[in-house]
Scaffold this motif. Structure first.
Motif, mmCIF file in Angstrom:
data_model
loop_
_atom_site.group_PDB
_atom_site.id
_atom_site.type_symbol
_atom_site.label_atom_id
_atom_site.label_comp_id
_atom_site.label_asym_id
_atom_site.label_seq_id
_atom_site.Cartn_x
_atom_site.Cartn_y
_atom_site.Cartn_z
ATOM 1 N N ILE A 15 0.867 -1.177 0.000
ATOM 2 C CA ILE A 15 0.000 0.000 0.000
ATOM 3 C C ILE A 15 0.905 1.228 0.000
ATOM 4 O O ILE A 15 1.700 1.424 0.924
ATOM 5 N N HIS A 16 0.821 2.031 -1.041
ATOM 6 C CA HIS A 16 1.638 3.241 -1.181
ATOM 7 C C HIS A 16 0.823 4.450 -0.720
ATOM 8 O O HIS A 16 -0.282 4.694 -1.230
ATOM 9 N N ILE A 17 1.362 5.197 0.223
ATOM 10 C CA ILE A 17 0.668 6.364 0.764
ATOM 11 C C ILE A 17 1.333 7.633 0.241
ATOM 12 O O ILE A 17 2.566 7.736 0.178
ATOM 13 N N ASP A 18 0.520 8.598 -0.132
ATOM 14 C CA ASP A 18 1.019 9.872 -0.628
ATOM 15 C C ASP A 18 1.872 10.529 0.456
ATOM 16 O O ASP A 18 1.413 10.744 1.587
ATOM 17 N N ALA A 19 3.117 10.867 0.115
ATOM 18 C CA ALA A 19 4.055 11.420 1.094
ATOM 19 C C ALA A 19 3.600 12.762 1.658
ATOM 20 O O ALA A 19 4.015 13.151 2.754
ATOM 21 N N GLU A 20 2.748 13.479 0.931
ATOM 22 C CA GLU A 20 2.279 14.765 1.425
ATOM 23 C C GLU A 20 1.191 14.618 2.484
ATOM 24 O O GLU A 20 0.833 15.575 3.153
ATOM 25 N N LYS A 21 0.660 13.384 2.631
ATOM 26 C CA LYS A 21 -0.456 13.182 3.558
ATOM 27 C C LYS A 21 -0.015 12.646 4.917
ATOM 28 O O LYS A 21 -0.782 12.675 5.876
ATOM 29 N N VAL A 22 1.201 12.090 4.999
ATOM 30 C CA VAL A 22 1.644 11.469 6.245
ATOM 31 C C VAL A 22 3.077 11.892 6.568
ATOM 32 O O VAL A 22 3.820 12.346 5.693
ATOM 33 N N ILE A 23 3.452 11.721 7.838
ATOM 34 C CA ILE A 23 4.801 12.040 8.287
ATOM 35 C C ILE A 23 5.377 10.816 8.994
ATOM 36 O O ILE A 23 4.942 10.474 10.107
ATOM 37 N N ARG A 74 11.048 5.532 11.721
ATOM 38 C CA ARG A 74 10.469 5.024 10.482
ATOM 39 C C ARG A 74 9.820 3.645 10.678
ATOM 40 O O ARG A 74 9.871 2.771 9.815
ATOM 41 N N ASP A 75 9.188 3.467 11.843
ATOM 42 C CA ASP A 75 8.424 2.254 12.088
ATOM 43 C C ASP A 75 6.942 2.566 12.258
ATOM 44 O O ASP A 75 6.170 1.751 12.768
ATOM 45 N N GLY A 76 6.553 3.758 11.830
ATOM 46 C CA GLY A 76 5.162 4.179 11.908
ATOM 47 C C GLY A 76 5.049 5.631 11.480
ATOM 48 O O GLY A 76 5.983 6.198 10.886
ATOM 49 N N PHE A 77 3.910 6.239 11.787
ATOM 50 C CA PHE A 77 3.659 7.613 11.373
ATOM 51 C C PHE A 77 3.223 8.462 12.564
ATOM 52 O O PHE A 77 2.686 7.943 13.551
ATOM 53 N N GLU A 78 3.464 9.737 12.457
ATOM 54 C CA GLU A 78 2.939 10.658 13.462
ATOM 55 C C GLU A 78 1.416 10.655 13.382
ATOM 56 O O GLU A 78 0.841 10.585 12.296
ATOM 57 N N GLU A 79 0.777 10.718 14.535
ATOM 58 C CA GLU A 79 -0.681 10.577 14.606
ATOM 59 C C GLU A 79 -1.390 11.869 14.188
ATOM 60 O O GLU A 79 -2.079 12.510 14.983
ATOM 61 N N THR A 80 -1.231 12.229 12.927
ATOM 62 C CA THR A 80 -1.934 13.390 12.393
ATOM 63 C C THR A 80 -3.360 12.993 12.006
ATOM 64 O O THR A 80 -3.691 11.804 11.923
ATOM 65 N N LYS A 81 -4.188 13.990 11.738
ATOM 66 C CA LYS A 81 -5.572 13.703 11.332
ATOM 67 C C LYS A 81 -5.589 12.910 10.025
ATOM 68 O O LYS A 81 -6.394 11.986 9.861
ATOM 69 N N PHE A 82 -4.703 13.264 9.103
ATOM 70 C CA PHE A 82 -4.648 12.537 7.824
ATOM 71 C C PHE A 82 -4.365 11.053 8.060
ATOM 72 O O PHE A 82 -5.020 10.185 7.490
ATOM 73 N N TRP A 83 -3.369 10.746 8.911
ATOM 74 C CA TRP A 83 -3.007 9.360 9.143
ATOM 75 C C TRP A 83 -4.130 8.607 9.860
ATOM 76 O O TRP A 83 -4.424 7.456 9.544
ATOM 77 N N ILE A 84 -4.782 9.256 10.797
ATOM 78 C CA ILE A 84 -5.910 8.629 11.493
ATOM 79 C C ILE A 84 -7.029 8.304 10.500
ATOM 80 O O ILE A 84 -7.620 7.219 10.532
ATOM 81 N N ASP A 85 -7.308 9.228 9.591
ATOM 82 C CA ASP A 85 -8.350 8.994 8.582
ATOM 83 C C ASP A 85 -7.940 7.874 7.617
ATOM 84 O O ASP A 85 -8.773 7.050 7.213
#
Length: 533
Positions: free
Chosen positions: A344-352, A357-368
């Motif tokens: 699953i490829h995620i748009d780099a502009e939507k997640v941090i 590099r074992d997960g993502f910051e819990e931003t609203k985009f990532w939660i959605d």
């Protein structure tokens, strides 16, 4: 100067007070404490090479493919790329900065400025060499890792101020006219590997790890390669970015490719890739492919098993992210991810991606995005696995029932003095077929039973019932062989048995001959063989 300032020796010019003390333990957190898996070090360096290569391509200094070569020996590991490099007048500030970077998060894979120190824990010296287009200066910066690691030890207490420590442990060497003006590269050397884990210097381990994580191409033999790449481009509007990565150790260099193929291992053998399905999120947030396999079983090859998340075609974590998402469908469903392969490829502009590099910051985009992945991918895939499981349970019930009937039949024959040879042989053949069916069913339900245990339902395991039934089949086969022995003790029946065996062998031989000769010749051969028998 205040007493505090005189003690620390470091002052804040604006206030005349002692500047905050930053000890060496901070560096430990950013290096030793950042990467739990030593090979993550190589991922960080390849990621930096990827950014440098893309920068060279954007500025038109590199028209060819981006290339990274990792050379491994007992003394050193070298990572060399044909990326843009670093200008001589910026090399010191760029390469000695900690936690600072000029990279753009929206454009580059790395951006925190700590990845370049990832190898510090595994070598005595960390050496960076680089040159930049249009310059002839070759810049070399060396970190004395042994000295830095000693200062970070608990015995030292972290009393040494970090900036002072770094200034005494880093050396700069600039060689004029040592490069051609058209040259551009960046090389990292981990020198002195006495304390390096074996799998960081094992060529096979490194190749396997890199094939799983870094932005390389699919194997050309993978039949779904072109379709996946076309679907990716149709969704994101640009091709999947890849670079050429090679690993060289004790022989010719070997190119690294993604390990996906048309068949996959499981505990009982191999499964084929039956189909690939594509999933897309709203607003270009994510896109991915999922491979459906011919069997309902866990893939055992850790390089491919389970669904993976990638950003800029670099893997984030392993399979753990999706395993956790599957547990949101049901707590025991984490293992279902390993019934599939895919990315699953995620748009780099939507997640941090986080620092490890074992997960993502819990931003609203990532939660959605997580919510969408659970609803659109995890839930339907879980349903499919359990539908296959339900069908498998039905098959198991049928096998167990048939074995029960065979047990009764075997007992009856054993007690019947008039039992015939044909009946005994038929019993043996039936037992053999049921044993194969039981073995096949066990392969299907083994992983499902493990899930039932996780759910606290050990009594519902079909494998336990099936294994007991399979033991009964083995007993039946042994008993049938004993019954055959009954015939061998009687001369009259032994003569009939020999005659029957000769006829069976003759017929098998004639069946083979029939496929290769004309009808007239076949009849002649048949007559001659029949006389001999």
């Amino acid at each position: 100067m205040t007493d505090e300032a005189s003690k620390s020796g470091v002052t804040d010019p604006a206030q005349g007070r002692a500047a905050p003390h930053i000890g060496a333990f901070v560096l430990e957190t950013l290096t030793l404490g950042m990467y739990g898996e030593p090979r993550h070090t190589l991922r960080e360096y390849v990621q930096n090479s990827f950014d440098a290569i893309r920068a060279a391509q954007r500025t038109r200094f590199l028209k060819d493919r981006g290339k990274v070569t990792i050379s491994i020996s007992s003394e050193a590991i070298k990572i060399l790329d044909n990326g843009l490099g670093v200008p001589a007048d910026q090399a010191w500030k760029t390469l000695t900065s900690v936690g600072a970077s000029k990279k753009d998060r929206q454009r580059d894979a790395g951006f925190r400025g700590i990845g370049r120190l990832a190898g510090m824990a595994y070598c005595e010296k960390l050496i960076f060499r680089t040159t930049f287009p249009g310059e002839t200066t070759l810049t070399e910066i060396t970190f004395d890792c042994a000295k830095l690691l000693k200062a970070m030890s608990p015995d030292e207490g972290g009393d040494v101020e970090l900036s002072r420590l770094l200034s005494t442990a880093i050396k700069l060497k600039a060689s004029q006219d040592a490069a051609k003006s058209e040259d551009h590269f960046f090389e990292v050397t981990l020198s002195g590997l006495a304390n390096t884990p074996a799998y960081l210097t094992s060529a096979s381990d490194v190749r396997d790890y890199l094939s799983e994580t870094v932005p390389v191409a699919f194997d050309p033999s993978f039949s779904k390669k072109e379709k996946i790449e076309a679907e990716f481009k149709a969704y994101f509007g640009e091709p999947l970015e890849t670079i050429d990565v090679f690993v060289q150790a004790d022989g010719p260099s070997v190119q690294i490719l993604k390990p996906y193929g048309d068949s996959y291992e499981h505990s009982g053998g191999m499964m084929n890739l039956d189909a690939v399905e594509y999933y897309s999120g709203e607003d270009n947030r994510y896109w991915g492919w999922v491979g459906r396999l011919s069997g309902s079983a866990t893939v055992t090859d850790w390089r491919t098993r389970g669904l993976r998340i990638r950003v800029r075609n670099i893997q984030v974590d392993g399979t753990e992210i999706f395993e956790k998402l599957f547990t949101q469908v049901k707590p025991s469903y984490g293992r279902i991810s390993s019934f599939y392969v895919g990315e699953i490829h995620i748009d780099a502009e939507k997640v941090i991606p986080n620092a490890r590099r074992d997960g993502f910051e819990e931003t609203k985009f990532w939660i959605d995005i997580k919510s969408s992945l659970i609803t659109n991918i995890c839930r339907p895939l879980s349903t499919d696995v359990y539908e296959a499981s339900r069908q498998g349970q039905i098959d198991v019930t049928k096998v167990v029932d048939d074995i029960g009937k065979l047990v009764e039949r075997s007992t009856s024959l054993a007690d019947n003095p008039k039992a015939s040879y044909d009946q005994v042989v038929d019993l043996m053949n039936t037992a053999k077929r049921l044993r194969r069916r039981a073995s096949s069913a066990l392969k299907t339900i083994g992983d499902i039973d493990a899930t039932l245990v996780d759910e606290g339902k050990p009594k519902e395991q079909s494998a336990v019932v099936l294994q007991d039934a399979a033991k009964s089949v083995e007993s039946i086969e042994s008993q049938a062989r004993m019954l055959v022995g009954r015939f061998l003790d009687e001369d009259e029946r032994l003569t009939a048995l020999k005659s029957r065996l000769r006829q069976e062998i003759l017929q098998e031989l004639l069946d083979v001959v029939n496929a290769f000769v004309d009808p007239s010749t076949y009849q002649k051969i048949k007559r001659q063989l029949s006389k001999a028998v």
